[in-house]
Scaffold this motif. Structure first.
Motif, PDB file in Angstrom:
ATOM      1  N   LEU A 404       0.826  -1.206   0.000  1.00  8.60           N
ATOM      2  CA  LEU A 404       0.000   0.000   0.000  1.00  8.60           C
ATOM      3  C   LEU A 404       0.861   1.257   0.000  1.00  8.60           C
ATOM      4  O   LEU A 404       0.504   2.256  -0.624  1.00  8.60           O
ATOM      5  N   GLY A 405       1.997   1.180   0.705  1.00 10.90           N
ATOM      6  CA  GLY A 405       2.879   2.356   0.754  1.00 10.90           C
ATOM      7  C   GLY A 405       3.372   2.761  -0.625  1.00 10.90           C
ATOM      8  O   GLY A 405       3.253   3.922  -1.033  1.00 10.90           O
ATOM      9  N   SER A 406       3.915   1.794  -1.366  1.00  7.79           N
ATOM     10  CA  SER A 406       4.419   2.106  -2.704  1.00  7.79           C
ATOM     11  C   SER A 406       3.271   2.461  -3.650  1.00  7.79           C
ATOM     12  O   SER A 406       3.401   3.339  -4.499  1.00  7.79           O
ATOM     13  N   ALA A 411       0.476   6.342  -6.948  1.00  8.45           N
ATOM     14  CA  ALA A 411      -0.834   6.826  -7.383  1.00  8.45           C
ATOM     15  C   ALA A 411      -0.987   8.331  -7.193  1.00  8.45           C
ATOM     16  O   ALA A 411      -1.437   9.040  -8.109  1.00  8.45           O
ATOM     17  N   PHE A 412      -0.597   8.824  -6.009  1.00  4.63           N
ATOM     18  CA  PHE A 412      -0.899  10.216  -5.668  1.00  4.63           C
ATOM     19  C   PHE A 412       0.299  11.165  -5.797  1.00  4.63           C
ATOM     20  O   PHE A 412       0.111  12.335  -6.106  1.00  4.63           O
ATOM     21  N   HIS A 413       1.496  10.661  -5.558  1.00  3.70           N
ATOM     22  CA  HIS A 413       2.668  11.546  -5.641  1.00  3.70           C
ATOM     23  C   HIS A 413       3.307  11.519  -7.025  1.00  3.70           C
ATOM     24  O   HIS A 413       3.810  12.535  -7.497  1.00  3.70           O
ATOM     25  N   PHE A 414       3.299  10.349  -7.664  1.00  2.00           N
ATOM     26  CA  PHE A 414       3.827  10.269  -9.028  1.00  2.00           C
ATOM     27  C   PHE A 414       2.747  10.548 -10.065  1.00  2.00           C
ATOM     28  O   PHE A 414       3.051  10.665 -11.252  1.00  2.00           O
ATOM     29  N   TRP A 423       0.002  -1.392  -9.109  1.00  2.00           N
ATOM     30  CA  TRP A 423       1.423  -1.779  -9.114  1.00  2.00           C
ATOM     31  C   TRP A 423       1.925  -1.965  -7.683  1.00  2.00           C
ATOM     32  O   TRP A 423       2.750  -2.833  -7.407  1.00  2.00           O
ATOM     33  N   GLY A 424       1.399  -1.160  -6.774  1.00  2.00           N
ATOM     34  CA  GLY A 424       1.767  -1.347  -5.371  1.00  2.00           C
ATOM     35  C   GLY A 424       1.308  -2.694  -4.855  1.00  2.00           C
ATOM     36  O   GLY A 424       2.042  -3.381  -4.126  1.00  2.00           O
TER      37      GLY A 424
END
Length: 450
Positions: A404-406, A411-414, A423-424
């Protein structure tokens, strides 16, 4: 003497095949329910879908907890301790009743949860009538899970398949009738879908309960006064069940969180998530059926004090359970539009956007599905060895910190949106599956004689 690989594969198949088809029937029931509700519109599908996700995840955690009933019963069978079999089942049912009622109360207040989680107000308003009826399916779902674990341990899973297929038909008739007014039933809209679920789940549980009583009587399994015991007798169930429930909560929570984050992105992303999850559940439940078979076979050989056979059962389960779903998950990759058309009318205004997103997500799902199946089987095999504490830590790191972290970062930062979340999932499941499979092999080899 350790059975041959072919003999063990056959034993796995005897347990797993009926469970696989029963799980597939369950998936078909979810798919047909989404199809029926989806005809009301994309918003209705999103509302019913997220309510079902959150509600059913609670049941899945409890069913994970009570899956250890199968471990305890199978171990007792392997050790020829027949007098322990029925008491283990009864203790499971009693505790499941208390926890099932608690979950019912939670689901009846799901609107508050959805509000806190930042879901669309329109989705929350539509969800209310649905989860009010669906809440009363919680108790029979949990009780059915206990009885299913018992049936797997007793190698009597054929009736589970039979009654599940009958329930699929019943649920479709009730769903179509109560949602759209077909078959002479009152048209209740989305509220009818929740009521249909509850009626169907009570029917399925009561039928399996009657069959379980028949099996106990036929095999003359002993149950004498006082064998259920006091609170201390629940110790093995609770101490093994708690970390197992934690592992299941980690995984189901991962997907629930992904559903919620998809909902925050918008109704297009949430509807696409529901569709992709509805489809990839098919290869996953194949692995799940094999995983339950591997779990009870490993536990059986542990009870029989045959560590070499226990190791073989777990490893064969992992090999077979990954190979079969891998072939099936490739189908929608080459026909992505087929999946969208199953759930949503092409005339829906959001159809084009949703179909495009689903096509991309299916490619990612094909990759992580392999690892999702492997981690499920490895985790169940470890339960057969009564190892759950360390797998719980592995799951926490793999599912949440890495997965979930990646996914959140991508999703939101990249700015990758929904594909970033998926992908996470793939990364987290790959990490978890690899470590769990390695741990089973390590622990199984340690139990072998020098």
């Amino acid at each position: 003497m350790k059975p041959s690989r072919l003999t063990e594969v056959r034993a796995l198949a005897v347990i797993a095949l009926p469970l696989i088809f029963a799980y597939l029937a369950d998936v078909l029931m979810v798919i047909t329910a989404k199809m029926v509700v989806g005809r009301l519109g994309a918003i209705d599908l999103a509302a019913a879908g997220i309510s079902t996700d959150l509600s059913y995840q609670l049941c899945i955690v409890l069913m994970g907890f009570f899956s250890v009933v199968g471990v305890l019963v199978s171990e007792a069978r392997g050790a020829l301790r027949r007098e322990q079999i029925v008491p283990e089942l009864v203790r499971g049912l009693m505790l499941a009743g208390a926890l099932g009622m608690a979950v019912t109360v939670v689901v009846l207040n799901l609107g508050f949860v959805l509000t806190v989680l930042g879901q669309d107000p329109e989705v929350i308003e539509l969800a209310g009538p649905y989860y009010t009826g669906f809440a009363f399916a919680m108790l029979p779902i949990v009780w059915f899970g206990v009885l299913r674990s018992f049936a797997a341990a007793m190698m009597k899973t054929g009736f589970v398949l039979f009654i599940t297929v009958i329930t699929v038909i019943l649920n479709y008739v009730l769903m179509q009738g109560l949602v759209h007014g077909s078959f002479g039933l009152p048209q209740l809209g989305i509220a009818g879908a929740g009521i249909a679920w509850s009626i169907s789940m009570w029917f399925k549980f009561l039928c399996l309960a009657a069959y379980t009583f028949f099996v106990i009587r036929k095999q003359r399994l002993p149950l004498h006064a006082g064998t259920i015991g006091g609170l201390r007798a629940y110790g093995p169930l609770v101490w093994l069940g708690l970390p197992v429930a934690g592992i299941v909560a980690m995984e189901s929570g991962l997907f629930a969180a992904t559903s919620l984050l998809s909902g925050i992105m918008g109704t297009v992303e949430l509807a696409a998530y529901q569709m992709v999850m509805g489809w990839i559940a098919i290869p996953f439940v194949i692995s799940l059926g094999i995983s339950e078979a591997a779990m009870v076979r490993v536990a059986y050989f542990v009870g029989a004090r045959d560590p070499a056979s226990a190791r073989q059962a777990g490893n064969l389960g992992m090999v077979v359970g990954v190979a079969v779903p891998l072939l099936l998950v490739l189908i929608p990759v080459f026909a992505p539009g087929f999946v969208t058309r199953i759930f949503l009318n092409p005339s829906d205004p959001k159809y084009g956007d949703i179909a495009a997103l689903v096509a991309g997500l299916l490619i990612i799902a094909a990759i992580f599905q392999v690892f999702d199946g492997l981690q499920a089987i490895a985790s169940h095999a470890l339960r057969g060895l009564k190892d759950a504490a360390v797998p719980l830590v592995i799951a926490g790191i793999g599912y949440w910190l890495i997965g979930l972290g990646s996914g959140y970062v991508m999703a939101f930062h990249f700015g990758w949106g929904a594909p970033g979340l998926w992908w996470g999932l793939a990364i987290g499941l790959a990490f978890t599956a690899t470590l769990l499979a390695w741990r089973f092999e390590l622990l199984a080899k340690r139990q072998l004689p020098e």
